[in-house]
Design an enzyme around this catalytic site. Structure first.
Site, PDB file in Angstrom:
ATOM      1  N   LYS A   1     -47.268  60.136  37.283  1.00  0.00           N
ATOM      2  CA  LYS A   1     -46.413  60.651  36.212  1.00  0.00           C
ATOM      3  C   LYS A   1     -46.543  59.729  35.002  1.00  0.00           C
ATOM      4  O   LYS A   1     -46.438  58.513  35.134  1.00  0.00           O
ATOM      5  CB  LYS A   1     -44.947  60.657  36.683  1.00  0.00           C
ATOM      6  CG  LYS A   1     -44.059  61.601  35.915  1.00  0.00           C
ATOM      7  CD  LYS A   1     -44.287  63.014  36.354  1.00  0.00           C
ATOM      8  CE  LYS A   1     -43.182  63.959  35.919  1.00  0.00           C
ATOM      9  NZ  LYS A   1     -43.528  65.344  36.331  1.00  0.00           N
TER      10      LYS A   1
ATOM     11  N   THR B   1     -44.926  64.560  41.585  1.00  0.00           N
ATOM     12  CA  THR B   1     -44.773  63.628  40.459  1.00  0.00           C
ATOM     13  C   THR B   1     -43.350  63.723  39.903  1.00  0.00           C
ATOM     14  O   THR B   1     -42.829  62.764  39.343  1.00  0.00           O
ATOM     15  CB  THR B   1     -45.810  63.889  39.355  1.00  0.00           C
ATOM     16  OG1 THR B   1     -45.575  65.159  38.778  1.00  0.00           O
ATOM     17  CG2 THR B   1     -47.222  63.794  39.889  1.00  0.00           C
TER      18      THR B   1
END
Ligand code: URC
Length: 319
Positions: free
Chosen positions: A13, A73
């Site tokens: 991320k 994520t």
């Protein structure tokens, strides 16, 4: 017959924004002569985090669409934000250190991890004191500044003793400094390609990123910050050396800054600089006073000057 490909896998991320309020104040760092900076309230501590996860365990997600080992994520983002609430320290490096260990302790399928944090700079607003006789810093109102900022990067892998740090780098990036006098660039190669005039005094405008590595992890993690290098102080050292030093080039300048930073911080074993030459072109000079001049934007390409300085640092060295 075609061969099976080999795979290098990572996912994660990017740009997880974190606005933590009332974090532990940064205190206990060593003052240095070039800087007034000795502490930071961390009343507002804002930064964004990138998480990049490595591991062959994630291969089935790519090759077979099997997500059974995949940590979403989105969950990584939630993990970062939860950790930001629980965190009791006061530096980006230490936050990443704690975060990285918790990630690897929580998700055994993660083999390696790379974490990056970029400060989102805010500064306290000056406000009148009661009675309006003088000004002080509002302790609660902050201005977002689109200024230079601190960064930290840490990589982790697993060992028998648990997660270990395999890479560390801290930095102050995005400085934009223009000194109107006291910089020259002369005696460079003159040949058929040379059009740049020699300047014994030019208004030098540089964009600068500075990064440093500690010799020992003990110096950037934990609560004892006596050997912590504050990015605000590094910025101030850069500024003071630029102010004082009459340079022959950007190469000369960054080297001088490097020597001063090594002198101030015995705990640093590597420094690197990336300096862009953003000096403007001289357009006109006043006839009455040749100090008065006008400059404008140059050709859009810019010079990039890089320097890395390394040294050995012994554990016993005194601060
Ligand atoms: O400080 C400088 N270094 C260079 O290498 C260079 N090259 C250039 O065109 N201007 C400058 N300035």
């Amino acid at each position: 017959m075609s061969q099976e490909p080999t795979y290098a896998i990572s996912y994660g991320k990017m740009h997880v924004p974190v606005y933590r309020v009332y974090a532990q104040p940064l205190a206990g760092i060593q003052p240095i002569p070039e800087s007034l900076f000795t502490s930071r309230s961390n009343t507002l501590w804002a930064f964004e985090v990138d998480v990049e996860v490595f591991g062959q365990n994630f291969l089935p997600a790519y090759t077979e669409g099997d997500n059974s080992a995949v940590v979403a994520t989105d969950s990584m983002k939630n993990f970062v934000l939860r950790e930001a609430l629980d965190y009791t320290g006061s530096t980006l490096e230490d936050f990443l250190y704690v975060l990285g260990q918790h990630f690897l302790d929580t998700y055994e399928q993660m083999e390696r991890l790379q974490l990056t944090a970029r400060e989102l700079p805010f500064s306290l607003v000056p406000v009148p004191q009661r009675g309006y006789a003088s000004f002080t810093e509002s302790g609660i109102l902050f201005r977002r500044t689109h200024d230079d900022y601190a960064v930290a990067e840490l990589s982790f892998e697993r060992s028998e003793r648990g997660p270990v740090v395999t890479f560390q780098r801290s930095g102050r990036v995005g400085l934009e400094l223009l000194k109107v006098t006291g910089s020259s660039f002369t005696r460079f190669v003159q040949d058929e390609y040379t059009t740049l005039p020699e300047r014994v005094d030019r208004p030098l405008f540089v964009y600068l990123d500075v990064h440093w590595k500690y010799a020992h992890h003990e110096d950037f993690v934990g609560r004892d910050l006596a050997r912590y290098v504050a990015a605000e102080q590094v910025r101030d050292v850069v500024q003071v050396v630029f102010h004082e030093f009459v340079s022959e080039s950007i190469q000369h300048l960054v080297h001088e800054i490097g020597l001063r930073l090594f002198q101030r911080y015995p705990q640093i074993c590597e420094l690197s600089f990336a300096a862009q030459n953003r000096t403007r072109d001289q357009i006109s000079v006043s006839e009455s006073d040749e100090k008065i001049r006008v400059y404008s934007d140059p050709f859009s390409a810019y010079g990039l000057i890089k320097l890395t300085l390394q040294r050995e640092v012994r554990m016993t060295e005194e601060v």
